[in-house]
Design an enzyme around this catalytic site. Structure first.
Site, PDB file in Angstrom:
ATOM      1  N   PHE A   7       9.810  40.130  17.602  1.00 47.90           N
ATOM      2  CA  PHE A   7       9.932  39.250  16.461  1.00 47.90           C
ATOM      3  C   PHE A   7       9.752  37.794  16.874  1.00 47.90           C
ATOM      4  CE2 PHE A   7      12.025  37.521  12.770  1.00 47.90           C
ATOM      5  CZ  PHE A   7      11.590  38.406  11.811  1.00 47.90           C
ATOM      6  N   GLU A  38     -10.365 -18.781  -7.531  1.00 44.71           N
ATOM      7  CA  GLU A  38     -11.440 -17.855  -7.908  1.00 44.71           C
ATOM      8  C   GLU A  38     -12.543 -18.583  -8.673  1.00 44.71           C
ATOM      9  OE1 GLU A  38     -11.403 -15.163  -6.433  1.00 44.71           O
ATOM     10  OE2 GLU A  38      -9.282 -15.015  -5.916  1.00 44.71           O
ATOM     11  N   ASP A  67     -11.120 -15.437   3.435  1.00 41.75           N
ATOM     12  CA  ASP A  67     -12.406 -16.065   3.136  1.00 41.75           C
ATOM     13  C   ASP A  67     -12.960 -16.727   4.385  1.00 41.75           C
ATOM     14  OD1 ASP A  67     -12.081 -15.325   0.554  1.00 41.75           O
ATOM     15  OD2 ASP A  67     -11.404 -17.280  -0.164  1.00 41.75           O
TER      16      ASP A  67
HETATM   17 ZN    ZN Z   1     -11.111 -16.439  -2.058  1.00 40.85          ZN
END
Ligand code: ZN
Ligand code: ADP
Ligand code: MG
Length: 643
Positions: free
Chosen positions: A153, A451, A526
């Site tokens: 087993f 932005e 960025d």
């Molecule tokens: Zn940016």
């Protein structure tokens, strides 16, 4: 506050689970329980056999002698040492005599008169049958049986738990048999990749009809390497080749060769090739071969003997093929630059097939393939979706379709609409919207101006991609974004485009610096992106006048294990010159961007104000704002492509 990240995430495709996913803890408890139950079963079995007359009262031999003297016993059956006593009133009792002594002697010792004894019916049963043996051996055999069972087993459980103590040298390849209709993939399921399909149809032809090729003495390639960005359909195409040719398909991932045990990888390779040869004609597919096929012997970080042995074994097997063995090895990688040159030698993976990211037409076809089983509304225009998804791989398009269907289902609609598809584009590109991520008023203003800065620069510069959408709703890890899409797919990018892209990336930074007179951590990405672009221009594309047309770094970046630590192929002096050139490009771009922001302050304010109000501006509205301030939005014919 990032620009949309460059495309090409790796999409992970879940493979079918390897059997039996019972959580190990629960399985273990269950087995303990089972063992206990079995134990009790044996114990009760044993006691019932060894003592069948348990419910009869037992009397001692001295008491029995007394009873006999009193004349209350009618008969005694002797079975071995056991006495089954029946009294004159019909009651049955049992007793035991001393082993090895005759019953008469025993009673004599208890002074039972001989005549009383002779009145009793004494019967001796020769109990040497099965039950006798069983009863006498059970006390020894049952514990042994129990232990053996327990060991069996345990060993079974250990194997089940994945140790696979006896099978770890076997390959773990998944076999797709040609008769498996459910999994069958053909060239029809692969859109685009026209050149690749043409190249591979030769292989299909050979697998279908090897005699034709062998008769004419043609040598068929043994190894085919599929190269391409993640999600471009390498795995899919390999399966399609097998499907087209109707041969067995053994697929294994490079990383599955390598395990804790040294030598396992090599023995798995051997096993896999043996299996495939037996099943010939067949295709062996090694996915992500760079996991084992990296350049050998550079020893950075101690090296990996196991990986090298595995790779060596693959090479040995490839070389050992007889030309008439109808087994073809296909491999896929998205890092061909790190592969060991030995793999690419003639006679090994000498056929190389490149899969490119799909162009507009191919994207439409891929969308069509994945649209097959989905109900669509009348407004759906897949051509438009294809136009809006440059840089998407086949896998991205697949998940776009899926996201759209999920969106429709979540809103309890039975058909997928165009709007679902459009929303899914951004979801696949940038991650889900995070409406709950609320910006403070100050943050919102800053993000809007940031932005807007990108958007204005992108609209003014002639070679930048036009803006499709601006948003300050955060998505995935970005606070806001400007979605720019090229007017057409481009294979080549010019120096002017690079310069404009850098300026656009700096837009947000310049706005924060000149208008808010302060800087946040927002534009750091960025800056990274634009600096990296500038550096590539200098070192990879020969776009700087001072350094000229030297490609100082290969396009795959520095191979980590290739040329040793650092991988620089130029002198310190050239290094300093590169740094000079990069900062020159950056400062020129910075000046350009600053001028644009100064000159177009009115548009910038208008866009930022509108953004704060509505949070998302689509292309049409954006262009209206531009026109209102005297900027002409870009149209297709405005861009004259120069290569
Ligand atoms: Zn940016
Ligand atoms: P790779 O192995 O190159 O990373 P896959 O072959 O695993 O990519 O592709 C992932 C999924 O993307 C496929 O299962 C398929 O659904 C889709 N796909 C990728 N390329 C194509 C294509 N050219 N045509 C149709 N579907 C594609
Ligand atoms: Mg793959």
């Amino acid at each position: 506050m990032k620009m949309p990240p460059t495309r090409g995430k790796k999409i992970i495709i879940t493979k079918p689970p390897k059997k039996g996913p019972v959580p190990p803890r629960r399985a273990f408890l269950g087995q303990i329980l089972l063992t206990v139950v079995v134990f009790f079963f044996f114990v009760s079995l044993y006691s019932s056999i060894s003592d069948p007359a348990k419910n009869l009262e037992e009397i001692s031999i001295s008491n029995l002698a007394q009873e006999i003297s009193l004349g209350t016993v009618s008969s005694i059956v002797v079975v071995g040492d056991r006495l089954e006593v029946t009294f004159t009133d019909g009651v049955e009792k049992i007793s035991k005599k001393e082993a090895g002594t005759a019953l008469s002697t025993t009673f004599k010792n208890y002074d039972v008169p001989t005549e009383t004894l002779s009145k009793i019916n004494i019967e001796v049963k020769n109990d040497r049958g099965f039950m006798y043996w069983f009863a006498s051996l059970a006390p020894i055999l049952l514990p042994i049986a129990f232990i053996v069972f327990f060991l069996w087993f345990l060993s079974r459980q250990v194997k089940g738990a994945g140790m696979q103590a006896f099978t770890f040298g076997q390959s773990k390849a998944r076999l797709t048999s040609p008769n498996d209709k459910g999994q069958k993939v053909t060239f029809k399921d692969v859109a685009g990749c026209k050149e690749a399909k043409e190249e591979l149809s030769e292989i299909v032809d050979f697998l279908k009809n090897p005699k034709k090729f062998l008769d004419i003495g043609a040598r068929i390639p043994k190894g085919i390497l599929l190269m391409g960005a993640p999600g471009t359909g390498k795995t899919l195409l390999a399966r399609a080749v097998a499907g087209e040719a109707g041969v067995s398909f053994f697929s294994i991932s490079g990383s599955e060769f390598v395990e804790m045990f040294v030598g396992v990888g090599a023995s798995r390779v051997r096993d896999l090739f043996d299996l495939a040869k037996k099943a010939a004609p067949a295709i062996i597919f090694v996915d992500e071969i760079d996991a084992v096929g990296r350049v050998r012997g550079t020893g950075v970080g101690g090296g990996n003997d196991e990986r090298e042995q595995t790779l060596n074994q693959i090479l040995v097997e490839l070389d050992g093929f007889e030309p008439n063995e109808k087994v073809i090895v296909m491999a896929a990688t998205n890092r061909p630059d790190v592969l060991d040159p030995a793999l690419l030698r003639p006679g090994r993976f000498d056929r190389r097939v490149t899969l490119d990211l799909p162009d507009r037409k191919d994207r439409e076809e891929i969308l069509l393939i994945h649209a097959r089983k989905k109900p669509f509304g009348e407004d759906v225009n897949l051509a438009l979706i294809a136009e809006r998804t440059p840089g998407f791989s086949g896998a991205d398009l697949y998940s776009l379709m899926n996201e759209a269907a999920i969106l429709a289902a979540r809103e309890n609609r039975t058909k997928v609409s165009q709007f679902d598809l459009i929303r899914s584009i951004e979801k696949v590109m940038l991650g889900p919207e995070r409406k709950s991520h609320i910006l403070s008023k100050k943050e919102k203003e800053l993000t809007a101006f940031h932005e807007a800065g990108h958007a204005v620069v992108a609209s003014v510069l002639p070679y930048a991609d036009p803006v499709h959408k601006i948003s300050i709703i955060s998505r995935g890890r970005v606070a806001g974004y400007v979605l720019k899409l090229p007017l057409e797919d481009r294979k080549l990018q010019s120096k002017k485009e690079f310069l404009d892209d850098i300026a656009v990336a700096l837009g947000g930074y310049v706005v924060e610096k000149t208008i808010f007179k302060d800087l946040t951590t927002g534009p750091s990405n960025d800056l990274q992106v634009s600096t990296a672009l500038a550096r590539d221009m200098v070192t990879k594309y020969g776009m700087s006048d001072k350094i000229g047309s030297l490609a100082l770094e290969t396009s795959g970046g520095k191979p980590l294990f290739g040329t040793g630590v650092g991988g620089k192929e130029y002198s310190e002096k050239v290094g300093a010159m590169i740094d000079d050139e990069v900062s020159k490009i950056m400062s020129e771009a910075m000046k350009k961007t600053e001028k644009i922001i100064r000159d177009h302050r009115d548009v910038l304010d208008a866009i930022a104000a509108r953004l704060m109000e509505v949070e998302t501006i689509e292309q049409k509205e954006f262009e209206e704002i531009l026109i209102a301030h005297g900027i002409t939005p870009k149209k297709k014919q405005d861009i004259e492509h120069q290569q």
